[in-house]
Motif scaffolding. Structure first.
Motif, mmCIF file in Angstrom:
data_model
loop_
_atom_site.group_PDB
_atom_site.id
_atom_site.type_symbol
_atom_site.label_atom_id
_atom_site.label_comp_id
_atom_site.label_asym_id
_atom_site.label_seq_id
_atom_site.Cartn_x
_atom_site.Cartn_y
_atom_site.Cartn_z
ATOM 1 N N THR A 1 0.901 -1.080 0.071
ATOM 2 C CA THR A 1 -0.015 0.042 0.012
ATOM 3 C C THR A 1 0.823 1.255 -0.033
ATOM 4 O OG1 THR A 1 -0.217 -0.105 2.393
ATOM 5 C CG2 THR A 1 -1.932 -1.092 1.283
ATOM 6 N N GLY B 1 1.231 3.341 2.375
ATOM 7 C CA GLY B 1 1.837 3.706 3.839
ATOM 8 C C GLY B 1 3.031 3.323 3.942
ATOM 9 N N SER C 1 -1.189 12.524 3.927
ATOM 10 C CA SER C 1 -1.187 11.573 4.997
ATOM 11 C C SER C 1 -2.621 10.311 4.604
ATOM 12 C CB SER C 1 -1.687 11.850 6.318
ATOM 13 O OG SER C 1 -2.997 12.180 6.236
ATOM 14 N N ASN C 2 -2.777 9.263 5.201
ATOM 15 C CA ASN C 2 -3.888 8.463 5.032
ATOM 16 C C ASN C 2 -5.327 8.805 5.859
ATOM 17 O OD1 ASN C 2 -3.250 7.817 7.576
ATOM 18 N ND2 ASN C 2 -2.429 5.844 7.149
ATOM 19 N N ARG D 1 -6.241 9.377 8.719
ATOM 20 C CA ARG D 1 -6.859 8.606 9.804
ATOM 21 C C ARG D 1 -6.967 9.481 10.955
ATOM 22 N NH1 ARG D 1 -3.453 4.815 11.670
ATOM 23 N NH2 ARG D 1 -1.514 5.485 10.655
ATOM 24 N N LYS E 1 -3.737 11.065 12.310
ATOM 25 C CA LYS E 1 -3.198 12.239 11.575
ATOM 26 C C LYS E 1 -3.397 13.467 11.883
ATOM 27 C CE LYS E 1 -0.349 9.244 9.485
ATOM 28 N NZ LYS E 1 0.944 9.025 9.969
ATOM 29 N N GLY F 1 -3.957 12.678 -0.402
ATOM 30 C CA GLY F 1 -4.350 11.298 0.447
ATOM 31 C C GLY F 1 -5.785 11.045 0.488
ATOM 32 N N ASP F 2 -6.310 9.953 1.420
ATOM 33 C CA ASP F 2 -7.656 10.034 1.334
ATOM 34 C C ASP F 2 -7.802 8.944 2.731
ATOM 35 O OD1 ASP F 2 -10.268 9.822 1.167
ATOM 36 O OD2 ASP F 2 -10.378 9.528 -1.018
ATOM 37 N N GLY F 3 -8.885 8.947 3.054
ATOM 38 C CA GLY F 3 -9.109 8.119 4.443
ATOM 39 C C GLY F 3 -10.406 8.396 4.971
ATOM 40 N N LYS G 1 -5.024 10.256 -3.802
ATOM 41 C CA LYS G 1 -3.730 9.481 -3.483
ATOM 42 C C LYS G 1 -2.923 9.623 -4.867
ATOM 43 C CE LYS G 1 -6.161 5.796 -0.936
ATOM 44 N NZ LYS G 1 -6.308 4.416 -0.857
#
Length: 374
Positions: free
Chosen positions: A10, A12, A206-207, A209, A212, A236-238, A262
């Motif tokens: 991924t 990450g 970032s992701n 989350r 973050k 990013g996304d999440g 992303k």
């Protein structure tokens, strides 16, 4: 050397670091075999000395949750035997370290010796690892590894704090590949497209989350934009994205904030930016901050975890307590308001990033590999 690398594929940090490490090893002439359930996002299979082995999990109706650890173990046994690997390097403790341990002992029954290294990256220790249902297995797998590394001194100490570790852990930090940044040619074009009127560009990657604290990024930006013309790029996304979008609307800043989703080649975005914001509640290292600094982007961050080992207070940027949005905004403005100060911080950020050049870090891994193969 003939090396097997086990990682998550991924976006990450652990997957990115493992992939870039493997690519650098392959460039130096080592054979590198990536073993994962999907091709890592940054892996180019046309590169010399790189091989990819997919871990295929069958969908049996018997299982509510597919036994990835067991399938991975079998795949490791297969690849070690038929590719004649010298060692395994597993990134992220769960479930890679325990799978490597099982594979090692299966192969030993056939007279094959294969050492394995476990590299700890962060949430495998500080988040998932704190779950009591995982603790005995993680402790066992770390203690039974032939070598263990952590990406920061902070993560090393966290590991000793949360687990009953009876062995040494060597700190080998994350790294940056400066060659990727030297290829960038269109930063001026990107800059004009994001900030057509010469606004300062802040960026966060970032992701998304909760850890973050991306909403803090929005709040910091809101203070900054009220004093100087500025734009914010969110890469990013999440799971927190809908909350972030709601906050953007609430402060009426949607026209100044751009969601880019992303992005694989984040270095292009960073090269067009002025300041990186990292308000995380926890970071074992802060790879995103290092990547920003390699693009000559100073960092406004929290002072948690391994971040102070990367971002130096008053040199490559500033550090604040978690949640102190006002202090982070004040520090951001102190850099952005004066062009001479901004340029000074940009050069210092780049200088600090050079301490983590892959050409300095790679020999540390090679030396560790050779010590185990002997």
């Amino acid at each position: 050397m003939n090396i097997g690398i086990v990682c998550y594929p991924t976006f990450g940090g652990s997957g990115v670091v493992a992939t870039e490490l493997g690519k650098a090893l392959a460039y130096k002439g080592h054979k590198v075999h990536f073993i994962s359930y999907q091709q890592p996002v940054r892996l180019d299979l046309f590169s010399e000395n790189i091989y990819y082995h997919e871990v295929k999990v069958s969908d049996y109706p018997l299982f509510d949750y597919q036994p990835y650890e067991l399938v991975l173990t079998s795949k490791l046994v297969d690849v070690v035997k038929f590719e004649k690997l010298d060692l395994l390097h597993v990134h992220y403790a769960i479930p890679h370290a325990s799978a490597a341990y099982m594979a090692q002992h299966i192969l030993a029954k056939e007279g094959i010796t294969i050492p394995f290294i476990t590299t700890l990256h962060g949430t495998d220790i500080t988040l998932v690892g704190k779950d009591v249902s995982f603790e005995p297995v993680i402790t066992f797998a770390i203690n039974e590894s032939n070598a263990v590394t952590a990406v920061s001194e902070s993560l090393k100490q966290d590991t000793y704090k949360h687990f009953k570790i009876t062995r040494d852990i060597e700190v080998i930090p994350n790294f940056i590949c400066f060659e990727e940044y030297k290829k960038i040619e269109d930063s001026d074009f990107l800059r004009k497209s994001f900030a057509p009127n010469g606004e300062k560009i802040l960026v966060h990657i970032s992701n998304f989350r909760p850890v973050k604290r991306v909403q803090d990024v929005i709040r910091i930006f809101d203070i900054v934009r009220k004093q100087i013309p500025a734009k914010l790029l969110l890469v990013g996304d999440g799971p927190e994205r809908h909350k972030i979008e709601e906050l953007c609307r609430e402060i009426q800043a949607c026209d100044c904030i751009k969601f880019l989703g992303k992005v694989k080649d984040t270095e292009r975005i960073l090269s067009a930016s002025d300041l990186f914001i990292l308000p995380s509640e926890s970071e074992s290292f802060g790879l995103a901050a290092l990547e920003a600094m390699a693009a000559k982007v100073p960092v406004i961050s929290t002072n948690t975890g391994g971040i102070p080992e990367v971002n130096l207070q008053g040199f490559s940027g500033y550090l604040s307590n978690v949640g102190d949005v006002e202090d982070m905004a004040k520090n951001a403005l102190s850099i952005l308001k004066d062009e001479a100060v901004l340029n000074q911080f940009k050069q210092a950020a780049y200088q600090q990033a050079q301490q983590f050049d892959i050409h300095k870090i790679l020999p540390m891994y090679e030396e560790l590999y050779r010590s185990l193969i002997k």
